[in-house]
Design a protein around this motif. Structure first.
Motif, PDB file in Angstrom:
ATOM      1  N   LEU A  33       0.811  -1.196  -0.065  1.00 41.22           N
ATOM      2  CA  LEU A  33      -0.096   0.029  -0.121  1.00 41.22           C
ATOM      3  C   LEU A  33       0.946   1.373  -0.141  1.00 41.22           C
ATOM      4  CD1 LEU A  33      -2.769   1.273  -0.029  1.00 41.22           C
ATOM      5  CD2 LEU A  33      -2.461   1.083   2.611  1.00 41.22           C
ATOM      6  N   SER A  34       1.971   1.243   0.857  1.00 38.40           N
ATOM      7  CA  SER A  34       2.798   2.434   0.946  1.00 38.40           C
ATOM      8  C   SER A  34       3.561   2.639  -0.389  1.00 38.40           C
ATOM      9  CB  SER A  34       3.698   2.411   1.988  1.00 38.40           C
ATOM     10  OG  SER A  34       4.503   1.033   1.897  1.00 38.40           O
ATOM     11  N   GLY A  35       3.871   1.472  -1.049  1.00 44.49           N
ATOM     12  CA  GLY A  35       4.572   1.689  -2.531  1.00 44.49           C
ATOM     13  C   GLY A  35       3.488   2.149  -3.442  1.00 44.49           C
ATOM     14  N   PHE A  36       2.335   1.545  -3.361  1.00 41.75           N
ATOM     15  CA  PHE A  36       1.298   2.096  -4.299  1.00 41.75           C
ATOM     16  C   PHE A  36       1.157   3.739  -4.190  1.00 41.75           C
ATOM     17  CE2 PHE A  36      -3.270   2.897  -5.529  1.00 41.75           C
ATOM     18  CZ  PHE A  36      -3.136   2.479  -6.931  1.00 41.75           C
ATOM     19  N   MET A  37       0.782   4.025  -3.011  1.00 41.75           N
ATOM     20  CA  MET A  37       0.514   5.314  -2.868  1.00 41.75           C
ATOM     21  C   MET A  37       1.862   6.396  -3.202  1.00 41.75           C
ATOM     22  SD  MET A  37      -1.501   5.063   0.764  1.00 41.75           S
ATOM     23  CE  MET A  37      -0.751   6.365   1.394  1.00 41.75           C
ATOM     24  N   ALA A  38       3.105   5.865  -2.911  1.00 46.95           N
ATOM     25  CA  ALA A  38       4.102   6.829  -3.338  1.00 46.95           C
ATOM     26  C   ALA A  38       4.404   6.822  -4.655  1.00 46.95           C
ATOM     27  CB  ALA A  38       5.345   5.879  -2.761  1.00 46.95           C
ATOM     28  N   SER A  39       4.092   5.648  -5.593  1.00 50.30           N
ATOM     29  CA  SER A  39       4.458   5.664  -6.910  1.00 50.30           C
ATOM     30  C   SER A  39       3.076   6.527  -7.551  1.00 50.30           C
ATOM     31  CB  SER A  39       4.273   4.511  -7.441  1.00 50.30           C
ATOM     32  OG  SER A  39       3.125   3.663  -7.146  1.00 50.30           O
ATOM     33  N   THR A  40       2.118   6.611  -6.871  1.00 52.46           N
ATOM     34  CA  THR A  40       0.780   7.305  -7.469  1.00 52.46           C
ATOM     35  C   THR A  40       1.146   8.912  -7.399  1.00 52.46           C
ATOM     36  OG1 THR A  40      -0.714   5.545  -6.938  1.00 52.46           O
ATOM     37  CG2 THR A  40      -1.662   7.763  -7.183  1.00 52.46           C
ATOM     38  N   VAL A  41       1.510   9.172  -6.141  1.00 57.67           N
ATOM     39  CA  VAL A  41       2.118  10.629  -5.787  1.00 57.67           C
ATOM     40  C   VAL A  41       3.088  11.162  -6.803  1.00 57.67           C
ATOM     41  CG1 VAL A  41       2.934  12.341  -4.179  1.00 57.67           C
ATOM     42  CG2 VAL A  41       1.065  10.687  -3.522  1.00 57.67           C
ATOM     43  N   MET A  64      11.849   9.595 -11.775  1.00 58.42           N
ATOM     44  CA  MET A  64      11.724  10.913 -11.673  1.00 58.42           C
ATOM     45  C   MET A  64      12.649  11.583 -11.573  1.00 58.42           C
ATOM     46  SD  MET A  64       9.054  12.432  -8.373  1.00 58.42           S
ATOM     47  CE  MET A  64       8.384  13.891  -8.326  1.00 58.42           C
ATOM     48  N   PRO A  65      13.830  11.411 -11.011  1.00 57.19           N
ATOM     49  CA  PRO A  65      15.009  12.201 -11.290  1.00 57.19           C
ATOM     50  C   PRO A  65      15.633  12.373 -12.472  1.00 57.19           C
ATOM     51  CG  PRO A  65      15.401  10.478  -9.494  1.00 57.19           C
ATOM     52  CD  PRO A  65      14.059  10.191 -10.045  1.00 57.19           C
ATOM     53  N   THR A  66      15.162  11.340 -13.348  1.00 55.07           N
ATOM     54  CA  THR A  66      15.725  11.580 -14.811  1.00 55.07           C
ATOM     55  C   THR A  66      14.813  12.388 -15.602  1.00 55.07           C
ATOM     56  OG1 THR A  66      16.359   9.449 -14.851  1.00 55.07           O
ATOM     57  CG2 THR A  66      16.262  10.180 -16.889  1.00 55.07           C
ATOM     58  N   MET A  82       9.400  14.625  -4.345  1.00 49.90           N
ATOM     59  CA  MET A  82      10.323  13.604  -4.246  1.00 49.90           C
ATOM     60  C   MET A  82      10.854  13.432  -2.938  1.00 49.90           C
ATOM     61  SD  MET A  82      13.028  12.408  -7.066  1.00 49.90           S
ATOM     62  CE  MET A  82      14.429  13.665  -6.659  1.00 49.90           C
ATOM     63  N   GLN A  83      11.327  14.568  -2.279  1.00 46.39           N
ATOM     64  CA  GLN A  83      12.163  14.430  -0.998  1.00 46.39           C
ATOM     65  C   GLN A  83      11.388  13.976  -0.092  1.00 46.39           C
ATOM     66  OE1 GLN A  83      15.566  15.165  -0.368  1.00 46.39           O
ATOM     67  NE2 GLN A  83      15.604  15.269  -2.810  1.00 46.39           N
ATOM     68  N   VAL A  84       9.928  14.496  -0.039  1.00 44.32           N
ATOM     69  CA  VAL A  84       8.774  13.902   1.045  1.00 44.32           C
ATOM     70  C   VAL A  84       8.695  12.547   0.798  1.00 44.32           C
ATOM     71  CG1 VAL A  84       6.469  14.312   1.840  1.00 44.32           C
ATOM     72  CG2 VAL A  84       7.698  16.112   1.232  1.00 44.32           C
ATOM     73  N   LEU A  85       8.611  12.115  -0.274  1.00 41.59           N
ATOM     74  CA  LEU A  85       8.339  10.546  -0.727  1.00 41.59           C
ATOM     75  C   LEU A  85       9.430  10.032  -0.095  1.00 41.59           C
ATOM     76  CD1 LEU A  85       6.783  10.560  -4.136  1.00 41.59           C
ATOM     77  CD2 LEU A  85       5.493  10.071  -2.031  1.00 41.59           C
ATOM     78  N   CYS A  86      10.688  10.478  -0.409  1.00 40.57           N
ATOM     79  CA  CYS A  86      11.791   9.475  -0.058  1.00 40.57           C
ATOM     80  C   CYS A  86      11.818   9.680   1.624  1.00 40.57           C
ATOM     81  CB  CYS A  86      13.278  10.422  -0.386  1.00 40.57           C
ATOM     82  SG  CYS A  86      13.494  10.245  -2.009  1.00 40.57           S
ATOM     83  N   ILE A  87      11.273  10.395   2.462  1.00 46.02           N
ATOM     84  CA  ILE A  87      11.296  10.436   3.791  1.00 46.02           C
ATOM     85  C   ILE A  87      10.406   9.055   4.262  1.00 46.02           C
ATOM     86  CG2 ILE A  87      10.521  11.646   5.977  1.00 46.02           C
ATOM     87  CD1 ILE A  87      11.292  14.165   4.790  1.00 46.02           C
ATOM     88  N   PHE A  88       9.106   8.869   3.660  1.00 48.57           N
ATOM     89  CA  PHE A  88       8.161   8.061   3.825  1.00 48.57           C
ATOM     90  C   PHE A  88       8.726   6.789   3.374  1.00 48.57           C
ATOM     91  CE2 PHE A  88       5.410  11.898   4.553  1.00 48.57           C
ATOM     92  CZ  PHE A  88       5.118  11.741   5.637  1.00 48.57           C
ATOM     93  N   THR A  89       9.292   6.668   2.324  1.00 47.77           N
ATOM     94  CA  THR A  89       9.470   5.311   1.611  1.00 47.77           C
ATOM     95  C   THR A  89      10.963   4.807   1.912  1.00 47.77           C
ATOM     96  OG1 THR A  89      10.154   6.233  -0.683  1.00 47.77           O
ATOM     97  CG2 THR A  89       7.510   5.513  -0.295  1.00 47.77           C
ATOM     98  N   LEU A  90      11.879   5.755   2.191  1.00 49.53           N
ATOM     99  CA  LEU A  90      13.200   5.178   2.508  1.00 49.53           C
ATOM    100  C   LEU A  90      13.725   5.471   3.902  1.00 49.53           C
ATOM    101  CD1 LEU A  90      15.099   6.577  -0.807  1.00 49.53           C
ATOM    102  CD2 LEU A  90      14.232   4.580  -0.275  1.00 49.53           C
ATOM    103  N   LEU A  91      13.319   6.865   4.310  1.00 49.95           N
ATOM    104  CA  LEU A  91      13.791   6.815   5.887  1.00 49.95           C
ATOM    105  C   LEU A  91      13.337   6.136   6.886  1.00 49.95           C
ATOM    106  CD1 LEU A  91      15.050  10.679   5.620  1.00 49.95           C
ATOM    107  CD2 LEU A  91      16.389   8.797   5.327  1.00 49.95           C
TER     108      LEU A  91
END
Length: 194
Positions: A33-41, A64-66, A82-91
């Motif tokens: 669910l978190s992966g789906f939401m992050a990729s949708t955003v 996205m970076p490309t 992208m930075q906010v998504l990184c906080i939730f999906t990586l950090l």
């Protein structure tokens, strides 16, 4: 897997009760669910960008970076997303993993026998290696400001987390198997050890 290792080392006798199918299903569903939401955003944020002239992606993947490098409009909002998504999906996951392993290390250091400590650390070492390979490369790509990244660097880093980590994953985990270790020693021509 860090939580699984934590439960296996911290409370081995209660492992089957604690890590039941319900817990496993919830952990998997939360990841999906978190992966789906992050990729949708990320997809919605990417659709907000405008691309003028050069629409050829100098990359293996359409990430996205490309796409931020190709955009001819202000990308600050997309970079913020992208930075906010990184906080939730990586950090968030890496913080959870670090906390789990901190508890594991404390539990392992309480084990009296050196063989027990070695076995417990051996259980965790392969997972830590895979986590380090994956999260290290992904974070170096996604958490770096756009001004510091280059397409060549992005291609190399992307290959690590998209191809090399999944290829190395079975090898890393299978090296814990005694039969695989013996076969590898024979292949390399080394004498069999303990």
């Amino acid at each position: 897997m860090a939580y699984d290792r934590y439960i296996a080392i911290r409370n081995p006798l209660r492992y089957s009760v604690t890590m039941n199918w319900g817990v496993c299903r919830r952990l998997a569903a939360g990841s999906w669910l978190s992966g789906f939401m992050a990729s949708t955003v990320a997809t919605v944020a990417t659709f907000q960008l405008s691309f003028c002239q050069n629409n050829v992606i100098n990359h293996f993947l359409c990430e996205m970076p490309t796409l931020l490098h190709l955009s001819c409009t202000d990308t600050s909002q997309a970079e913020l997303v992208m930075q906010v998504l990184c906080i939730f999906t990586l950090l968030s996951p890496i913080t959870f993993i670090i906390l789990s392993y901190a508890h594991i290390i404390i539990a392992v250091l309480r084990i009296r026998s050196s063989q027990g400590r070695r076995k417990a650390f051996s259980t965790c070492s392969s997972h830590l290696l895979v986590v380090t390979l994956f999260f290290g490369t992904v974070m170096s790509l996604y958490m770096k400001p756009r001004s510091l990244s280059s397409p060549e660097h992005s291609k190399i880093v992307s290959m690590f987390y998209v191809a090399f980590t999944p290829i190395l994953n079975p090898l890393i985990y299978s090296l814990r198997n005694k039969d695989v270790k013996m076969a590898l020693r024979k292949l390399l021509g080394k004498p069999e050890g303990p």
